[in-house]
Design a protein around this motif. Structure first.
Motif, PDB file in Angstrom:
ATOM      1  N   CYS A 147      -4.501   3.265  -1.494  1.00 36.94           N
ATOM      2  CA  CYS A 147      -5.091   3.035  -0.166  1.00 36.94           C
ATOM      3  C   CYS A 147      -6.250   2.047  -0.287  1.00 36.94           C
ATOM      4  N   LYS A 198      -7.876   0.224   4.686  1.00 38.84           N
ATOM      5  CA  LYS A 198      -7.598  -0.503   5.921  1.00 38.84           C
ATOM      6  C   LYS A 198      -7.118   0.457   6.999  1.00 38.84           C
ATOM      7  N   CYS A 199      -6.448   1.531   6.610  1.00 40.97           N
ATOM      8  CA  CYS A 199      -5.979   2.501   7.602  1.00 40.97           C
ATOM      9  C   CYS A 199      -7.166   3.108   8.347  1.00 40.97           C
ATOM     10  N   CYS A 250       0.850  -1.191   0.000  1.00 39.39           N
ATOM     11  CA  CYS A 250       0.000   0.000   0.000  1.00 39.39           C
ATOM     12  C   CYS A 250       0.886   1.242   0.000  1.00 39.39           C
ATOM     13  N   CYS A 283      -0.134   4.720   5.012  1.00 37.43           N
ATOM     14  CA  CYS A 283       0.841   3.621   4.991  1.00 37.43           C
ATOM     15  C   CYS A 283       2.221   4.120   4.581  1.00 37.43           C
TER      16      CYS A 283
HETATM   17  S1  FES Z   1      -3.013   4.233   3.214  1.00 37.33           S
HETATM   18 FE1  FES Z   1      -2.741   2.091   3.281  1.00 37.33          FE
HETATM   19  S2  FES Z   1      -4.676   1.313   3.766  1.00 37.33           S
HETATM   20 FE2  FES Z   1      -4.983   3.442   3.646  1.00 37.33          FE
END
Ligand code: FES
Length: 85
Positions: free
Chosen positions: A44, A47-48, A9, A14
């Protein structure tokens, strides 16, 4: 042998939580492993937001999601798959 698929990611969260370092994986792979690993930077995956920023950076290896990945842990994961462990 089927290639090991590594999706790193590279979304903002991330990336700043260590994902930028993970993109160096190709540089540390031994020559004999290079052709067996396919590395891709992905956007992305949300998951963040859904799992918590503190679990970043996220990587998907052969469809399996990993969290709090370091360059070292990623290398070990890929190496184990390569060795069939
Ligand atoms: S920046 Fe990696 S999951 Fe959102």
């Amino acid at each position: 042998m089927k290639k090991i698929k590594v999706q790193i990611c590279s979304g903002t969260t991330c990336f700043v939580m260590g994902g930028s370092e993970l993109l160096l994986l190709p540089d540390i792979l031994p020559d004999e492993m290079k052709d067996s690993v396919e590395i891709e930077a992905i956007n992305c995956m949300d998951k963040c937001r859904n799992c918590g920023e503190e679990k970043s950076p996220f990587v998907i290896v052969n469809g399996k999601s990993l969290e709090k990945v370091t360059l070292n842990s990623l290398f070990e994961t890929v190496q184990k798959i390569y060795q069939g462990i």
